[in-house]
Every structure is written in structure tokens, then in C-alpha cells.
Design a protein around this motif. Sequence first.
Motif, PDB file in Angstrom:
ATOM      1  N   PHE A 198     -13.554   1.697   9.629  1.00 13.01           N
ATOM      2  CA  PHE A 198     -14.485   0.127  10.637  1.00 13.01           C
ATOM      3  C   PHE A 198     -15.176  -0.359   8.931  1.00 13.01           C
ATOM      4  N   GLY A 199     -14.916  -1.055   9.406  1.00 11.19           N
ATOM      5  CA  GLY A 199     -15.450  -2.067   7.937  1.00 11.19           C
ATOM      6  C   GLY A 199     -16.678  -2.641   8.422  1.00 11.19           C
ATOM      7  N   GLY A 200     -17.378  -3.461   7.127  1.00 16.12           N
ATOM      8  CA  GLY A 200     -19.227  -3.664   7.112  1.00 16.12           C
ATOM      9  C   GLY A 200     -19.032  -5.021   7.273  1.00 16.12           C
TER      10      GLY A 200
ATOM     11  N   THR B 244     -10.333   2.343  25.679  1.00 13.76           N
ATOM     12  CA  THR B 244      -8.603   3.031  26.190  1.00 13.76           C
ATOM     13  C   THR B 244      -7.636   2.518  25.580  1.00 13.76           C
ATOM     14  N   ARG B 245      -7.543   1.626  26.108  1.00 15.46           N
ATOM     15  CA  ARG B 245      -6.142   0.823  25.626  1.00 15.46           C
ATOM     16  C   ARG B 245      -5.734   0.813  24.465  1.00 15.46           C
ATOM     17  N   TRP B 246      -7.074   0.195  23.307  1.00 11.09           N
ATOM     18  CA  TRP B 246      -7.280   0.208  21.979  1.00 11.09           C
ATOM     19  C   TRP B 246      -6.444   1.951  21.220  1.00 11.09           C
ATOM     20  N   VAL B 247      -7.013   2.860  21.894  1.00 10.58           N
ATOM     21  CA  VAL B 247      -7.127   4.260  21.198  1.00 10.58           C
ATOM     22  C   VAL B 247      -5.521   4.043  21.938  1.00 10.58           C
ATOM     23  N   THR B 248      -4.727   4.326  23.322  1.00 11.08           N
ATOM     24  CA  THR B 248      -3.482   4.187  22.719  1.00 11.08           C
ATOM     25  C   THR B 248      -2.584   3.977  22.535  1.00 11.08           C
ATOM     26  N   LEU B 249      -2.910   2.231  21.569  1.00 14.10           N
ATOM     27  CA  LEU B 249      -2.110   1.641  21.110  1.00 14.10           C
ATOM     28  C   LEU B 249      -2.124   2.278  19.634  1.00 14.10           C
ATOM     29  N   CYS B 250      -3.286   2.771  19.659  1.00 10.08           N
ATOM     30  CA  CYS B 250      -3.155   3.620  18.322  1.00 10.08           C
ATOM     31  C   CYS B 250      -2.457   4.900  17.781  1.00 10.08           C
ATOM     32  N   THR B 251      -2.584   4.835  19.445  1.00  9.07           N
ATOM     33  CA  THR B 251      -1.594   6.578  19.221  1.00  9.07           C
ATOM     34  C   THR B 251      -0.048   5.849  18.969  1.00  9.07           C
ATOM     35  N   GLU B 252       0.291   4.707  19.266  1.00  9.80           N
ATOM     36  CA  GLU B 252       2.257   4.584  19.415  1.00  9.80           C
ATOM     37  C   GLU B 252       2.026   4.088  18.441  1.00  9.80           C
ATOM     38  N   HIS B 253       1.209   3.101  16.955  1.00  7.80           N
ATOM     39  CA  HIS B 253       1.525   2.733  16.189  1.00  7.80           C
ATOM     40  C   HIS B 253       1.228   3.861  15.158  1.00  7.80           C
ATOM     41  N   ASN B 254       1.523   3.378  13.955  1.00  9.50           N
ATOM     42  CA  ASN B 254       1.546   4.237  12.961  1.00  9.50           C
ATOM     43  C   ASN B 254       1.766   3.629  11.360  1.00  9.50           C
ATOM     44  N   PRO B 255       1.373   3.081  10.331  1.00 10.64           N
ATOM     45  CA  PRO B 255       0.115   3.767   9.975  1.00 10.64           C
ATOM     46  C   PRO B 255      -1.330   2.317  11.259  1.00 10.64           C
ATOM     47  N   ILE B 256      -2.045   2.557  10.874  1.00  7.41           N
ATOM     48  CA  ILE B 256      -2.883   1.918  11.362  1.00  7.41           C
ATOM     49  C   ILE B 256      -4.158   1.172  10.040  1.00  7.41           C
ATOM     50  N   VAL B 257      -3.637  -0.275  10.298  1.00  7.96           N
ATOM     51  CA  VAL B 257      -4.421  -0.616   8.798  1.00  7.96           C
ATOM     52  C   VAL B 257      -5.724  -1.346   9.683  1.00  7.96           C
ATOM     53  N   SER B 258      -6.516  -1.598   8.396  1.00 11.53           N
ATOM     54  CA  SER B 258      -7.805  -2.516   8.689  1.00 11.53           C
ATOM     55  C   SER B 258      -8.363  -3.547   7.880  1.00 11.53           C
ATOM     56  N   TRP B 259      -8.476  -4.558   8.237  1.00 10.72           N
ATOM     57  CA  TRP B 259      -8.962  -6.199   7.399  1.00 10.72           C
ATOM     58  C   TRP B 259     -10.461  -6.314   8.330  1.00 10.72           C
ATOM     59  N   PHE B 260     -11.312  -6.010   7.448  1.00 15.04           N
ATOM     60  CA  PHE B 260     -12.536  -6.480   8.080  1.00 15.04           C
ATOM     61  C   PHE B 260     -13.533  -6.760   6.692  1.00 15.04           C
ATOM     62  N   LYS B 261     -12.296  -8.415   5.919  1.00 14.71           N
ATOM     63  CA  LYS B 261     -13.410  -8.587   4.631  1.00 14.71           C
ATOM     64  C   LYS B 261     -12.134 -10.048   4.694  1.00 14.71           C
TER      65      LYS B 261
ATOM     66  N   SER C 280     -11.322  -7.644  12.165  1.00 17.36           N
ATOM     67  CA  SER C 280     -12.670  -7.533  12.636  1.00 17.36           C
ATOM     68  C   SER C 280     -13.734  -9.110  12.439  1.00 17.36           C
ATOM     69  N   LYS C 281     -13.174  -9.404  11.497  1.00 22.83           N
ATOM     70  CA  LYS C 281     -13.532 -11.046  10.617  1.00 22.83           C
ATOM     71  C   LYS C 281     -13.260 -12.056  11.609  1.00 22.83           C
ATOM     72  N   SER C 282     -14.080 -13.330  11.617  1.00 20.16           N
ATOM     73  CA  SER C 282     -13.873 -14.477  12.186  1.00 20.16           C
ATOM     74  C   SER C 282     -13.042 -14.767  11.600  1.00 20.16           C
TER      75      SER C 282
ATOM     76  N   SER D 236     -23.859  -4.350  10.527  1.00 22.56           N
ATOM     77  CA  SER D 236     -22.836  -4.857  11.163  1.00 22.56           C
ATOM     78  C   SER D 236     -22.414  -4.590  12.277  1.00 22.56           C
ATOM     79  N   GLU D 237     -20.860  -5.020  13.018  1.00 20.60           N
ATOM     80  CA  GLU D 237     -20.835  -4.571  14.222  1.00 20.60           C
ATOM     81  C   GLU D 237     -20.446  -2.933  14.110  1.00 20.60           C
ATOM     82  N   GLY D 238     -19.591  -3.134  13.062  1.00 22.21           N
ATOM     83  CA  GLY D 238     -19.103  -1.348  12.515  1.00 22.21           C
ATOM     84  C   GLY D 238     -19.439  -0.162  13.555  1.00 22.21           C
ATOM     85  N   ALA D 239     -20.632   0.079  12.756  1.00 25.21           N
ATOM     86  CA  ALA D 239     -20.103   1.545  13.433  1.00 25.21           C
ATOM     87  C   ALA D 239     -21.041   1.599  14.340  1.00 25.21           C
ATOM     88  N   ALA D 240     -21.168   0.512  14.755  1.00 22.64           N
ATOM     89  CA  ALA D 240     -20.988   0.450  16.949  1.00 22.64           C
ATOM     90  C   ALA D 240     -20.019   0.718  17.267  1.00 22.64           C
TER      91      ALA D 240
END
Lengths: 93, 130, 119
Positions: free
Chosen positions: B128-130, A76-93, A7-9, B14-18
Motif C-alpha cells: 500500500f503506497g503513500g 471482499t471481492r478485492w481480497v478474492t481477486l488477490c487469492t486468485e492471482h499471483n504475484p500482486i504488483v502495486s503501482w502507487f507513484k 492507486s494514483k490518478s 495519503s489514503e494508503g494506510a486507511a
Amino acid sequence: MTLHIVSKSPYSSSALTDCASSCAEGDAIVLIEDAVYGAVETYPEITERAPVYCLQSDAEARGIVIGKNVEGIDETRWVTLCTEHNPIVSWFK
Amino acid sequence: MKFTLVIYGAPHASEGAATALRFARALLEAGHTLYRVFFYADGIHNGSALAAPPQDEQDLLGQWQQLQQAHQLDLVVCIAAAQRRGLLSESEATRLEKPAANLAEGFELAGLGQLAEATAASDRIVTFGG
Amino acid sequence: MSKNTLALCRQAPYGNALAREGLEAILAAAAMDQAPAVLFLGDGVFQLAGQKPEAIAEKNLRRNIQALPMFDVETLHVCKSSLLQRGIMPEALQVPGADIELVEDCGSFIRKFDHVLSF
């Protein structure tokens, strides 16, 4: 197989490069929020190991045209991808 | 499938919560179950009753509350993270001798055990991160 | 049903509250007999290096790290390339009571779990 959500640039954070180096064959990557700046044609290929998806709404909001190696998806497709994969890892920093 | 969402992003910061709200709606529309939404770190600010965004901006608090009502969602705010940042229920405000309470209707304060419990009970956890 | 959970720690210790709050979440889960595996990656490896947070009036995060083995988190997994990239020698990482295990292929490691909580 893991679903990676970034989720980050890629210009401001190591999220995308950390994700790419932690990506195994058969995983998938979803670019959301500011990570969509990594979805344009001119951005270097993120990884050969995993298909890359991009949240269309976030790209559209930022005026981003998604490159041809990246597939635009809706929530909707994103949710489907989440159901098709496991685990789910978020990279937000 | 049973999903739990974990939210670290403060609203209107940040956008995460939305993003999490959009994701929550999409999963509910697809017929999945939203077992719990756990607000942690700066995400606890989503539970503030005092948010007053301008009328031409999205009202994230109102949207969470609507979704909560429509689907009887379990919106849990981590109590330790909330106390540090000044988000208190009536009983916590009294107990801690603070001048006001600001936990919004539809949200509840609970401990980190609720995150561990949701992890065990859910098929998918999405952060969902900040 | 018991799930196999990984806590992925990527924050340096004092610049962001999520480093501390991540460890608190791990300890809370462990106290409920649901101890997750832990992987330090990226700037998260700095959590294991020497610290003196009194200089900025912060509580020492090392205390939370050192509590992990007491709550059955006895192995601390650390991304090897993150260490090398940051010029940290693996031998420099010492946590009493814990085994430090270097992970070379984080992708294969991560996919073994049912859930990943990112901090």
C-alpha cells in the motif's frame, strides 16, 4: 497471472500507463484511491489484455460513475481477486 | 491464505494506510490469515502514539490497535525507517539519548529481516503506497 | 519455503526516500540469503545513471547499487522502453560486477515471480 493494483490518478502519475505497459494477457487490474478517475466512461481503454476492476467505495467517495468496461467491486471481492492471482504488483507513484 | 501487508503511507496524509485497514478487515472477515503488517518508509508514522486527530475524523491508530488486539496481529515498524523519522520505543530513546519515546502500544520495532521473513512465509504480499 | 521474489524499483534516486529504502530492503533480504531479482522500471532507471549527490548533501545511492552484486544480486534487470523513453543509452549503464539485462516484455517477466515488492 498478475494482479495489478493502481492507486494514483492517471492525470498526475505514470502509475496507470506503466501498469498497462507491464500487463500481460490474462492479468487483471484493480483501480483504487485516486486511480478510480481512470474508471469513468470517458477515459480511454486502459488495455485490451486485462479485465479492469474498480474499488466501488473509492469511486463512490469521489462521485465517480464507473464506465461499462470496468467492474465495480467491494473490498471482499478485492481480497478474492488477490487469492486468485499471483504475484500482486502495486503501482502507487 | 496467509497475507502480509506492506504499508508506505503515513496516516492522515495519503489514503494508503486507511485503504490497508479496510483491506485487512476484509481479508480477516473472509477467514484468511494476516501474517504480518510491515510499516516502512513514511508508513512508520502509523505507529506513533502521539497522533491526535479531531474527534470527527477516523482514528487510524485506534483502529489498528483494535484490530491488533482482536486478531493478535504482528504490527511491525521498520526500525531503521523509524529512527530516521523520529519514532522510538522506550529502549531506543534511552539508547539514542532522545528526550521521549512515542511508539504506540500494539506495535513493535524490528529490522528489515522481518520483511524478508514475511515474504518467505506468506502466500500473498500486498503493498500500500503513500 | 523459499519464494521467488522480484523487487520492482520505480523511483528516481533523490526526490523520494523510497529509492534508497527500496535498495536497503533488497540488501537486507539478500543478506538473509533471500536475494530477490531486481527490475528497474520507469523513473527507477535513473538510479543507474551517473550521479553527484554531494551537491545536495545526500549520500550516494550508487554505493547501494554497487553493493548488490556483492550480495548475490548479480543481474540488474532494466525495462528497455523506460530507458528509451528517457533518452538513456543502455551502454551508459555501468555497474561494476553486475550484468545489465534489458527486459522488453515486462509483463511476461513480472508474472514469473511469487511475490513482487514495489518500491
